[in-house]
Design a protein around this motif. Sequence first.
Motif, PDB file in Angstrom:
ATOM      1  N   ASN A 245       0.818  -1.224   0.000  1.00 45.51           N
ATOM      2  CA  ASN A 245       0.000   0.000   0.000  1.00 45.51           C
ATOM      3  C   ASN A 245       0.848   1.269   0.000  1.00 45.51           C
ATOM      4  O   ASN A 245       2.026   1.239  -0.369  1.00 45.51           O
ATOM      5  CB  ASN A 245      -0.936  -0.044   1.216  1.00 45.51           C
ATOM      6  CG  ASN A 245      -0.145  -0.169   2.528  1.00 45.51           C
ATOM      7  OD1 ASN A 245       1.060   0.034   2.554  1.00 45.51           O
ATOM      8  ND2 ASN A 245      -0.825  -0.507   3.606  1.00 45.51           N
ATOM      9  N   ASN A 246       0.252   2.371   0.465  1.00 48.32           N
ATOM     10  CA  ASN A 246       0.954   3.662   0.523  1.00 48.32           C
ATOM     11  C   ASN A 246       2.245   3.586   1.358  1.00 48.32           C
ATOM     12  O   ASN A 246       3.275   4.142   0.969  1.00 48.32           O
ATOM     13  CB  ASN A 246       0.015   4.762   1.057  1.00 48.32           C
ATOM     14  CG  ASN A 246      -0.868   4.316   2.229  1.00 48.32           C
ATOM     15  OD1 ASN A 246      -0.655   3.267   2.824  1.00 48.32           O
ATOM     16  ND2 ASN A 246      -1.857   5.138   2.557  1.00 48.32           N
ATOM     17  N   ILE A 247       2.192   2.870   2.476  1.00 51.45           N
ATOM     18  CA  ILE A 247       3.374   2.725   3.336  1.00 51.45           C
ATOM     19  C   ILE A 247       4.459   1.954   2.563  1.00 51.45           C
ATOM     20  O   ILE A 247       5.621   2.361   2.519  1.00 51.45           O
ATOM     21  CB  ILE A 247       2.989   1.969   4.642  1.00 51.45           C
ATOM     22  CG1 ILE A 247       2.084   2.842   5.520  1.00 51.45           C
ATOM     23  CG2 ILE A 247       4.200   1.467   5.401  1.00 51.45           C
ATOM     24  CD1 ILE A 247       2.768   3.958   6.264  1.00 51.45           C
TER      25      ILE A 247
ATOM     26  N   ASP B 280       1.525  -3.205   8.367  1.00 48.11           N
ATOM     27  CA  ASP B 280       0.487  -2.168   8.363  1.00 48.11           C
ATOM     28  C   ASP B 280      -0.852  -2.875   8.136  1.00 48.11           C
ATOM     29  O   ASP B 280      -0.879  -4.067   7.754  1.00 48.11           O
ATOM     30  CB  ASP B 280       0.782  -1.151   7.241  1.00 48.11           C
ATOM     31  CG  ASP B 280      -0.221   0.000   7.214  1.00 48.11           C
ATOM     32  OD1 ASP B 280      -0.862   0.271   8.247  1.00 48.11           O
ATOM     33  OD2 ASP B 280      -0.371   0.631   6.147  1.00 48.11           O
TER      34      ASP B 280
ATOM     35  N   SER C  60      -6.627  -0.529   3.933  1.00 49.08           N
ATOM     36  CA  SER C  60      -6.378   0.891   4.191  1.00 49.08           C
ATOM     37  C   SER C  60      -7.658   1.698   4.082  1.00 49.08           C
ATOM     38  O   SER C  60      -8.655   1.242   3.504  1.00 49.08           O
ATOM     39  CB  SER C  60      -5.353   1.420   3.165  1.00 49.08           C
ATOM     40  OG  SER C  60      -4.077   0.945   3.485  1.00 49.08           O
ATOM     41  N   MET C  61      -7.597   2.926   4.593  1.00 51.63           N
ATOM     42  CA  MET C  61      -8.751   3.832   4.524  1.00 51.63           C
ATOM     43  C   MET C  61      -9.191   3.984   3.069  1.00 51.63           C
ATOM     44  O   MET C  61      -8.353   4.172   2.188  1.00 51.63           O
ATOM     45  CB  MET C  61      -8.363   5.211   5.074  1.00 51.63           C
ATOM     46  CG  MET C  61      -8.170   5.244   6.562  1.00 51.63           C
ATOM     47  SD  MET C  61      -7.783   6.916   7.143  1.00 51.63           S
ATOM     48  CE  MET C  61      -6.010   6.997   6.854  1.00 51.63           C
TER      49      MET C  61
ATOM     50  N   CYS D 253       3.005   1.613  11.644  1.00 53.22           N
ATOM     51  CA  CYS D 253       2.743   3.061  11.631  1.00 53.22           C
ATOM     52  C   CYS D 253       1.548   3.426  12.498  1.00 53.22           C
ATOM     53  O   CYS D 253       1.408   4.575  12.898  1.00 53.22           O
ATOM     54  CB  CYS D 253       2.541   3.533  10.199  1.00 53.22           C
ATOM     55  SG  CYS D 253       1.156   2.712   9.381  1.00 53.22           S
TER      56      CYS D 253
ATOM     57  N   PRO E  64      -2.853   3.396  12.904  1.00 57.01           N
ATOM     58  CA  PRO E  64      -3.513   2.504  13.842  1.00 57.01           C
ATOM     59  C   PRO E  64      -3.443   1.045  13.388  1.00 57.01           C
ATOM     60  O   PRO E  64      -3.446   0.769  12.185  1.00 57.01           O
ATOM     61  CB  PRO E  64      -4.964   2.997  13.840  1.00 57.01           C
ATOM     62  CG  PRO E  64      -5.165   3.623  12.501  1.00 57.01           C
ATOM     63  CD  PRO E  64      -3.829   4.186  12.115  1.00 57.01           C
TER      64      PRO E  64
HETATM   65  N1  NVA Z   1      -2.177   2.229   4.989  1.00 62.11           N
HETATM   66  C1  NVA Z   1      -2.902   2.948   6.017  1.00 62.11           C
HETATM   67  C2  NVA Z   1      -1.999   3.874   6.743  1.00 62.11           C
HETATM   68  C3  NVA Z   1      -2.649   4.619   7.874  1.00 62.11           C
HETATM   69  C4  NVA Z   1      -1.696   5.537   8.579  1.00 62.11           C
HETATM   70  C5  NVA Z   1      -4.057   3.697   5.370  1.00 62.11           C
HETATM   71  O1  NVA Z   1      -3.861   4.309   4.310  1.00 62.11           O
HETATM   72  O2  NVA Z   1      -5.158   3.665   5.906  1.00 62.11           O
END
Ligand code: NVA
Length: 297
Positions: free
Chosen positions: A158-160, A216, A220-221, A256, A258
């Motif tokens: 994902n983003n992380i 993570d 994700s959101m 990271c 939650p």
């Molecule tokens: N990958 C998670 C990170 C939250 C800090 C999200 O985008 O929800």
Amino acid sequence: MNKSLISIADLKYNDLEKIFKQILLFKKNKASNRHKGKSVGLLFEKFSTRTRLSFEVAISRLGAYPIYINKSDTQLSRGESIKETAKMFSLYLDALVYRTSKQKHMEDFVNFSDIPVINALSDFEHPTQIISDIFSIKEMKPTENIKKIKILYIGDGNNIANSLCLIAGILDLNLIICCPKGYEPDSKILKSVKNKIKITHNPQLAIKNVDIVYTDIWTSMGMEGEEKRRLKDFKKFQVNSELIQGAKKDHIFLHCLPAHIGEEVSKEIIESKNSAVYLQAENKIYTAMAIIDHCLS
Ligand code: NVA
Ligand code: CP
């Protein structure tokens, strides 16, 4: 040209080294008045606890004034364009910290703004988080060559994971990504770092002798519609007492936050003595200070 930070790719090796030094200085000295009189907006389209608070505190500690902007209170939510909004923000603010569901919105803001824009998380990257996390690793392993530290990221690409791959490319990190098939980080990012990052789909093999285990959430959101499928696809990728046996004894566990305890990580792992999740959260303040300072200088 303003100095925005919407992707790790906006930074070079020397920028990162300077930012790491600055984080350390801010951590030692806590406050500085070097941006007194400036105003920094925080436009958030998604939930946040750590990033919002750490940036608000960081901006205050730099002597500047933080202004939180909830998107739904602005004319953006009634159809005013990003172009017009970015022009207005540029008249009133000195910088913008922005959390959005679409990296494209971030790019549009940068294109239409005269002020620096800082990515506080998008669907594609979370650069400030990853800069902070690499700082935390360096802080916990001060005598080790960062290139030699074996880092495993296990979970969703994902983003992380995307920001981690990009920083690994710049700093030449020893990074392994372990994810289910079909959940790899962005293919263009992997190509841009010349496929230097090892991708594997076998958690037991991937964790062998690693120093750092980072995970993570699996959903994700913004991806809540896929949750049921993801819970099934990621089942074998949980970091728990059994899997962690493969890592080095003095490994460090990162998340990271939650976290969804019982999904990507078990309770005993996140609460173990090897877990550094609170240090990660604390370092977000000093990182935010260093990044605001970098973008405003
Ligand atoms: N990958 C998670 C990170 C939250 C800090 C999200 O985008 O929800
Ligand atoms: N790690 C992180 O970005 O947390 P928040 O979503 O609470 O800001």
